[in-house]
Design a protein around this motif. Structure first.
Motif, PDB file in Angstrom:
ATOM      1  N   LEU A   1       0.826  -1.206   0.000  1.00 15.05           N
ATOM      2  CA  LEU A   1       0.000   0.000   0.000  1.00 15.05           C
ATOM      3  C   LEU A   1       0.862   1.258   0.000  1.00 15.05           C
ATOM      4  O   LEU A   1       0.622   2.211  -0.760  1.00 15.05           O
ATOM      5  N   LEU A   2       1.885   1.268   0.852  1.00 10.81           N
ATOM      6  CA  LEU A   2       2.770   2.432   0.934  1.00 10.81           C
ATOM      7  C   LEU A   2       3.525   2.627  -0.371  1.00 10.81           C
ATOM      8  O   LEU A   2       3.701   3.764  -0.841  1.00 10.81           O
ATOM      9  N   ALA A   3       3.958   1.536  -0.985  1.00 10.03           N
ATOM     10  CA  ALA A   3       4.687   1.628  -2.248  1.00 10.03           C
ATOM     11  C   ALA A   3       3.821   2.228  -3.342  1.00 10.03           C
ATOM     12  O   ALA A   3       4.303   3.017  -4.166  1.00 10.03           O
ATOM     13  N   HIS A   4       2.542   1.876  -3.372  1.00  8.13           N
ATOM     14  CA  HIS A   4       1.655   2.461  -4.381  1.00  8.13           C
ATOM     15  C   HIS A   4       1.541   3.968  -4.174  1.00  8.13           C
ATOM     16  O   HIS A   4       1.599   4.749  -5.141  1.00  8.13           O
ATOM     17  N   ALA A   5       1.385   4.395  -2.922  1.00  4.61           N
ATOM     18  CA  ALA A   5       1.301   5.831  -2.644  1.00  4.61           C
ATOM     19  C   ALA A   5       2.573   6.550  -3.074  1.00  4.61           C
ATOM     20  O   ALA A   5       2.526   7.614  -3.688  1.00  4.61           O
ATOM     21  N   PHE A   6       3.731   5.954  -2.773  1.00  6.77           N
ATOM     22  CA  PHE A   6       4.997   6.599  -3.127  1.00  6.77           C
ATOM     23  C   PHE A   6       5.239   6.575  -4.638  1.00  6.77           C
ATOM     24  O   PHE A   6       5.896   7.468  -5.172  1.00  6.77           O
ATOM     25  N   SER A   7       4.706   5.565  -5.324  1.00 10.09           N
ATOM     26  CA  SER A   7       4.835   5.582  -6.788  1.00 10.09           C
ATOM     27  C   SER A   7       4.077   6.769  -7.364  1.00 10.09           C
ATOM     28  O   SER A   7       4.510   7.368  -8.356  1.00 10.09           O
TER      29      SER A   7
END
Length: 312
Positions: free
Chosen positions: A237-243
């Motif tokens: 989830l965090l990786a999607h936000a940072f992408s």
């Protein structure tokens, strides 16, 4: 109003339990520091507490220095009234005008996440980089964006509020997650899933007991399956936000702050996880631990005062 003197700057970090003022000289060496309890439910007492701190800091610097303040929450761009603060006395109040009247000088206010980002952009982990994003992961999720070492606040003053982007439906479906209402009035905000309480919710949802993040991480390292599942979901989830941060702002570095910034696996695994959400060829910027951490709030507020002092 008193003429402010760029021989020094006052930075004030305001939280639910404490008000901390740090005074810096012109070279940004610390000259004075004091912390008092926050009068959380009494606005006149709150204003008086800030005024008394500034008066003592003025004496320490020998001048009436510019004042920058880091506040939790945001201000309504139309009315200037404070919103969603964890200091109840401030909600709905015109905080800046009241403080300017009490202090006899202009006051610059940014939220606490923006002040964190500015501190890490000037002398911190992202010092000297053309752009950076400071991402707070604590009891909430927010941030700030700096370019050329200066904070970019945007039209509404809310630039960096990535925690209130909505989690896409395919990610909610992947982990069978509910759409959770957010205190901001929207639903399904990233903050509700990737903050400290969000990780505890994921742990509980995936078969754990909702332990706090450091405990979840320790259990995952010991081979506990629900804890590992929670860390994996949180990372995705965090990786999607940072992408989305990379695609929207393309910062030269992302600096993590807040309690979750102490989790080592984020620095080891998050870059690869972000890359999986990007199109081929897009590179992930360095994801860095903070240099100043929680101590950067007052420093960032003082830097914000310097940024908005015309003579500098």
């Amino acid at each position: 109003m008193t003429n402010t003197d760029p021989r020094g700057y006052h930075g004030i970090d305001i939280g639910g339990s404490k008000i901390e003022l740090v005074a810096f000289d012109a070279g940004f060496a610390e000259a004075f520091r004091e912390r008092v309890a926050t009068p959380g439910h009494d606005f006149p007492a709150f204003v008086q507490a800030v005024a008394a701190l500034v008066e003592r800091a003025d004496r320490a610097l020998g001048c009436g220095a510019p004042v920058g303040i880091g506040l939790p929450g945001v201000a309504d761009a139309r009315t200037g009234r404070q919103l969603s603060s964890n200091v109840p006395a401030l909600n709905g109040r015109l905080v800046a005008p009241a403080l300017e009247e009490a202090l006899g000088r202009p006051v610059v206010i940014g939220n606490d996440c923006q002040c964190f980002a500015l501190s890490e952009a000037q002398g911190g982990a992202a010092d000297g980089l053309p752009t950076m994003f400071g991402a707070i992961l604590g009891t909430g999720a927010g941030g700030g964006y700096c370019a050329g070492g200066l904070l970019q606040r945007g039209f509404n003053g809310v630039a960096g509020e990535w925690g209130h982007w909505a989690v896409p439906s395919h990610l909610l479906a992947r982990y069978g997650l509910p759409v959770i209402p957010c205190a901001c009035g929207r639903q399904g905000c990233f903050e509700r899933y990737v903050s400290g309480p969000g990780m505890a919710m994921l742990h509980r949802h995936l078969g754990g007991d909702g332990a706090e993040p450091m405990v979840v991480a320790a259990r995952a390292n010991a081979g506990n399956a629900p804890a590992q599942a929670a860390l994996d979901a949180h990372l995705d989830l965090l990786a999607h936000a940072f992408s989305s941060l990379v695609l929207g702002l393309d910062p030269h570095a992302i600096v993590l702050g807040g309690g979750l910034s102490q989790l080592p696996h984020l620095y080891e695994q998050l870059p690869g996880a972000v890359r999986r959400h990007l199109f081929p060829g897009a590179q992930v910027p360095p994801i860095l631990p903070p240099r100043f951490g929680d101590a950067g709030g007052a420093r960032g507020a003082a830097l914000l005062a310097r940024q908005h002092t015309p003579s500098t």
